[in-house]
Write an enzyme that holds these catalytic residues in place. Structure first.
Site, PDB file in Angstrom:
ATOM      1  N   ASP A  50     -38.231 175.774 130.782  1.00  0.00           N
ATOM      2  CA  ASP A  50     -38.420 175.545 129.478  1.00  0.00           C
ATOM      3  C   ASP A  50     -37.992 174.097 129.209  1.00  0.00           C
ATOM      4  O   ASP A  50     -37.976 173.814 128.104  1.00  0.00           O
ATOM      5  CB  ASP A  50     -37.554 176.671 128.798  1.00  0.00           C
ATOM      6  CG  ASP A  50     -36.184 176.605 129.213  1.00  0.00           C
ATOM      7  OD1 ASP A  50     -35.838 175.927 130.134  1.00  0.00           O
ATOM      8  OD2 ASP A  50     -35.227 177.133 128.454  1.00  0.00           O
ATOM      9  N   GLU A  51     -37.878 173.250 130.066  1.00  0.00           N
ATOM     10  CA  GLU A  51     -37.493 172.039 130.147  1.00  0.00           C
ATOM     11  C   GLU A  51     -38.330 170.931 130.894  1.00  0.00           C
ATOM     12  O   GLU A  51     -38.636 171.269 132.011  1.00  0.00           O
ATOM     13  CB  GLU A  51     -36.002 171.411 130.317  1.00  0.00           C
ATOM     14  CG  GLU A  51     -34.980 172.485 129.325  1.00  0.00           C
ATOM     15  CD  GLU A  51     -33.595 172.283 129.792  1.00  0.00           C
ATOM     16  OE1 GLU A  51     -32.973 171.523 129.115  1.00  0.00           O
ATOM     17  OE2 GLU A  51     -33.334 172.580 131.027  1.00  0.00           O
ATOM     18  N   ASP A  55     -37.119 170.458 125.419  1.00  0.00           N
ATOM     19  CA  ASP A  55     -36.697 171.744 125.695  1.00  0.00           C
ATOM     20  C   ASP A  55     -37.435 172.646 124.473  1.00  0.00           C
ATOM     21  O   ASP A  55     -37.134 172.434 123.464  1.00  0.00           O
ATOM     22  CB  ASP A  55     -35.080 171.590 125.359  1.00  0.00           C
ATOM     23  CG  ASP A  55     -34.539 172.828 125.401  1.00  0.00           C
ATOM     24  OD1 ASP A  55     -34.118 173.424 126.454  1.00  0.00           O
ATOM     25  OD2 ASP A  55     -34.302 173.510 124.217  1.00  0.00           O
TER      26      ASP A  55
END
Length: 417
Positions: free
Chosen positions: A105-106, A9
């Site tokens: 974003d992960e 993350d």
């Protein structure tokens, strides 16, 4: 040997990218926020310094400024964030070829086959942190386990909170580490579901996970109705760390539908204004369908009311006589659906979707109308827009005050590029 799965993350991703691009803001509170004159004027990301002032994502820009008047406000640059996200994917792929994006974003990584090359899972996580920071300036937090769901909760509950940004949650420690956590910490449990569970006497993840599945199904059925069995099984498996899904880089390759939604800058209640948006949505859906080489035989249209905290609205679909990617055919179906189900209350979001897709080189010639002429005309306009920009050719309706095509042409996902 158990699989070794990671969920990586990016900390305050948009804000981190902006700080890397603007070193002068390194020690200042910074937020990325949408246009404050519109409903999208919310905080999309806040750096750790800004969070120390109590600023949180999804609150309004006005609320954030009230907590910290000196906060640096930067408008989002979505294309930059997409480019950095792709760069981070390439870094992950230097450690394993099994990388599955979960969001911008992960990303999930299966590093089982990489241990003999790069060391222990924790060592791989540290190497990833160093490399991503060196190339992008973004700090990565990593949750490690044997399943995707446990890796995700290891990241959200622990890795995001500790100094190293790394946490391992073995399957064998689910009862001792995960079960004592409050029920709202479980993945997939929002505020409404938390309230349901608390009324059922389930305060912790262990309260749910330790129940026999048939008993939990009965409890949830009594609370939410007969159709809750699948949902009950999913929650129960999550609480017990059960997840059979592998990390699959190609998991999003199959195109099942092409849709487009639009959050409007104000309440729309007049049919003539709504028609403008439905036409723009239909045109965008058909343009993307043609670009991907698809037609669809099912059109869906939906709307959401003005209160986003208590959503109201509808989403319905209908079959069309022949597979299509022609704008006016999709628009006609979308209008029929909308006006059949609209309650005449103001709307703030509209959407159009084309599904049951087939290749566009397999289409039925009809006796009536001139679909082939329309098809060729739209392909010509597609080519012009591709070469000179999406606003190089506009329908006259897109020049009206209610239209959004020109404004959204400079945005990605509703945010500025």
């Amino acid at each position: 040997m158990e699989p070794v799965i990671m969920l990586a993350d990016c900390q305050s991703f948009y804000a981190s990218v902006e700080k890397a691009a603007h070193p002068e803001y390194r020690d200042k509170p910074l937020i990325v926020a949408g246009d404050p004159t519109r409903r999208s004027g919310i905080v999309l990301a806040a750096c750790p310094i800004a969070k120390q002032y109590g600023i949180t994502t999804a609150e309004t820009l006005g609320e954030a400024l009230g907590k910290c008047p000196d906060v640096v406000v930067i408008r989002p640059h979505m294309q930059t964030y997409i480019d950095v996200s792709l760069m981070i994917t390439e870094i992950f792929e230097s450690f394993t070829d099994l990388v599955e994006p979960f969001s911008i974003d992960e990303q999930f990584l299966d590093v089982t086959g990489s241990l003999s090359y790069f060391g222990s899972p924790e060592e791989i996580a540290r190497r990833i942190q160093v490399k991503v920071m060196m190339y992008t300036g973004v700090w990565i937090r990593v949750g490690i386990s044997s399943t995707k769901i446990l890796a995700k909760m290891a990241t959200d509950i622990w890795a995001k909170k500790n100094e190293t940004g790394i946490f391992t949650l073995p399957k064998s420690d689910v009862e001792t580490l995960l079960w004592p956590q409050p029920i709202n910490k479980m993945f997939g449990v929002g505020s409404r579901m938390t309230a349901h569970f608390q009324r059922m006497g389930l305060a912790t993840i262990g309260d749910l996970g330790s129940l026999p599945l048939p008993e939990f199904k009965r409890k949830l059925r009594a609370r939410m109705g007969r159709n809750s069995d699948i949902q009950a099984e999913l929650f129960w498996q999550t609480a017990n760390g059960i997840d059979q899904s592998p990390v699959k880089p190609s998991s999003h390759d199959v195109q099942k539908a092409i849709g487009h939604q639009m959050t409007l800058p104000r309440d729309y209640s007049k049919p003539q204004e709504i028609d403008v948006i439905l036409l723009e949505l239909s045109e965008e859906v058909c343009r993307r369908s043609r670009a991907k080489g698809y037609m669809g035989s099912v059109v869906a249209a939906g709307a959401q009311g003005t209160d986003f905290d208590r959503p109201t609205g509808f989403f319905h679909q209908m079959a069309v006589p022949d597979p299509t990617n022609i704008t006016m055919e999709v628009f006609t179906a979308a209008k029929t659906l909308f006006y059949t189900h609209w309650d005449r209350l103001p709307v703030r979001r509209l959407g159009v979707t084309l599904s049951k897709l087939v290749p566009d080189d397999q289409y039925q010639l009809t006796l009536f109308g001139n679909r082939e002429k329309e098809r060729k005309l739209e392909r010509v306009t597609d080519a012009i827009r591709h070469k000179f920009g999406t606003t190089s050719i506009l329908r006259a309706s897109s020049l009206l005050k209610a239209a959004q095509a020109r404004d959204r042409s400079v945005k990605i996902g509703g945010h500025y590029k």
